[in-house]
Design an enzyme around this catalytic site. Sequence first.
Site, mmCIF file in Angstrom:
data_model
loop_
_atom_site.group_PDB
_atom_site.id
_atom_site.type_symbol
_atom_site.label_atom_id
_atom_site.label_comp_id
_atom_site.label_asym_id
_atom_site.label_seq_id
_atom_site.Cartn_x
_atom_site.Cartn_y
_atom_site.Cartn_z
ATOM 1 N N LYS A 1 90.293 9.817 58.991
ATOM 2 C CA LYS A 1 91.426 9.439 58.142
ATOM 3 C C LYS A 1 91.971 10.610 57.338
ATOM 4 C CE LYS A 1 88.531 7.788 54.300
ATOM 5 N NZ LYS A 1 88.199 6.602 53.460
ATOM 6 N N LYS B 1 90.967 15.175 56.841
ATOM 7 C CA LYS B 1 90.926 16.435 57.570
ATOM 8 C C LYS B 1 89.643 16.572 58.374
ATOM 9 C CE LYS B 1 93.699 18.933 54.133
ATOM 10 N NZ LYS B 1 93.720 20.073 53.197
ATOM 11 N N GLY C 1 85.375 16.537 57.426
ATOM 12 C CA GLY C 1 84.899 15.585 56.434
ATOM 13 C C GLY C 1 84.721 16.174 55.049
ATOM 14 N N CYS D 1 82.054 17.536 53.580
ATOM 15 C CA CYS D 1 81.300 18.792 53.482
ATOM 16 C C CYS D 1 82.206 20.013 53.584
ATOM 17 C CB CYS D 1 80.229 18.848 54.558
ATOM 18 S SG CYS D 1 79.250 20.370 54.528
ATOM 19 N N GLY E 1 74.314 14.221 34.959
ATOM 20 C CA GLY E 1 73.492 14.259 36.164
ATOM 21 C C GLY E 1 72.943 15.651 36.403
ATOM 22 N N GLU F 1 70.735 14.580 31.620
ATOM 23 C CA GLU F 1 69.960 13.976 32.700
ATOM 24 C C GLU F 1 69.015 12.913 32.123
ATOM 25 O OE1 GLU F 1 68.091 12.513 35.642
ATOM 26 O OE2 GLU F 1 69.613 14.020 36.153
ATOM 27 N N GLY G 1 75.264 11.449 41.910
ATOM 28 C CA GLY G 1 74.974 11.113 43.296
ATOM 29 C C GLY G 1 76.154 10.496 44.023
ATOM 30 N N ARG G 2 75.907 10.112 45.277
ATOM 31 C CA ARG G 2 76.959 9.573 46.128
ATOM 32 C C ARG G 2 76.480 8.272 46.777
ATOM 33 N NH1 ARG G 2 80.935 13.269 47.059
ATOM 34 N NH2 ARG G 2 81.599 12.241 48.974
ATOM 35 N N HIS H 1 58.803 45.896 55.814
ATOM 36 C CA HIS H 1 58.742 46.300 54.412
ATOM 37 C C HIS H 1 59.868 47.286 54.116
ATOM 38 C CE1 HIS H 1 57.089 47.444 50.523
ATOM 39 N NE2 HIS H 1 57.277 48.721 50.882
#
Length: 465
Positions: free
Chosen positions: A36, A38, A41, A43, A179, A202, A270-271, A444
């Site tokens: 719906k 781009k 998504g 991310c 949060g 928090e 959160g989601r 190293h």
Amino acid sequence: MTEKNYDLIIIGSGPGGYVAGIRAAQLGLSVAIIEKDKAGGVCLNIGCIPSKSLIHQATLVRSTEALSRMGVGIDLSGLQYQYVREQSRSAAEKLSKGVHYLLKKNKVEFIQAEATITSKKTIRLSTNTNGELTAKNIIIATGARPKVIPGFPVDEKDILSSTGALLLTELPGSMMILGGGAIGIEFAYIFQSFGVKVHVVEMMERILPLEDDEVAVHLGKQLKKQGIDIRTSTKAVSYDRRNGSFTIQLENAGGKKDSINVDKMLIAVGRSPDISLLDTNPLSIKTEGGCISINDYYETSVPRIYAIGDVINSPQLAHVASKEGEIAVEHIAGLLPEKRINPDLIPRAVYSEPQAAGFGPTEVQLRERNISYKKVIFPYKGAGKATALENTEGFVKILFSPDTKEILGAFIIGSEASELIHEILLAKKAELLPEDVAGMIHAHPTLSEITMEVMRGVDGRMIHI
């Protein structure tokens, strides 16, 4: 009404959807992806990619402190945050176009529309033509959306979600972030680096409440040193808005009340799975706790309809969605893929500075499972490369079985933690023992030597500490 039939239709083009589409095409299936918005998504467009661009630029700004110690004068008073934002958007747009290219290259049809599942094989499109598509198989990969907190309505102007925070064109003088999980901490690092006074609130006893205790405590100390005000065991009760700013009433676990004044708020708690396409749900696809229920191969209660990514009860991480998409598609194609992802083999990371990363059960979780364990910690300051880079804050920690020496989990806080974690995860997945990694020569100086040293520590033979 137009009609077209496919072997597979995927709803959603995020890291789960587009990876599933490409993998399906590789296996010879005819595929369409319905999106719906781009390609890429959340991310790629308003999530992990643009936020990492902001983090990169925030780190560049913070590096001016080192330059000033060399006698280099840099005036940051003219900093144009609009440019920072544009660079972030540019990164997102480039990758979205890249996904379009990959889909076209693999002959995956991309259809921009909203989708409604009307039967086991039929999807209706909300477009000008109101088309209808049919498919032998369907994958739901519609992702998640920011959680809503009662009493703190997001308007994306003054009370922001992560989307609004990413799209800011001007910086506020101060901000409360509600949060202290990964999203909240990353934004705290970003905005504080650009001069915003940041308060993190928090409810749990510490930030990153789902991560390793020692890593979370160490990161909290480092962020406080950077100037971020962190209030744990505290909740935001209410707020008053006056003259374009907020007075927020806080209350800690002991009942003590306080208040802070800020210009903007960011709600980062959160989601939630976006399963709105099931609002009508004529097929009665089973859900539980707001998530779509699935079996070991990500098939829902309705045969040949699958669900992956943030809409199911699994870690809300892009790389998890991608792997789930591959497993679902290979099952559709009749292959014998591995079953549902083992949560103990999923890497996770927080991209503040210092970074935090880990995999496997924490000490708390191991105790809850009644699993015996021992731990070894090796500090960054024991590695020559870390000293040379002036990045000696942090440590690598592994948890292992005292009987078999099996690696149970690993946690890192420090520079490049998100990269370093994968050597240990590979050892775990390949069922290697700590001595196998300890015995491998590491170049190293590198930060990877910290991994070698911590593995030596399992047998009590660390060299550089």
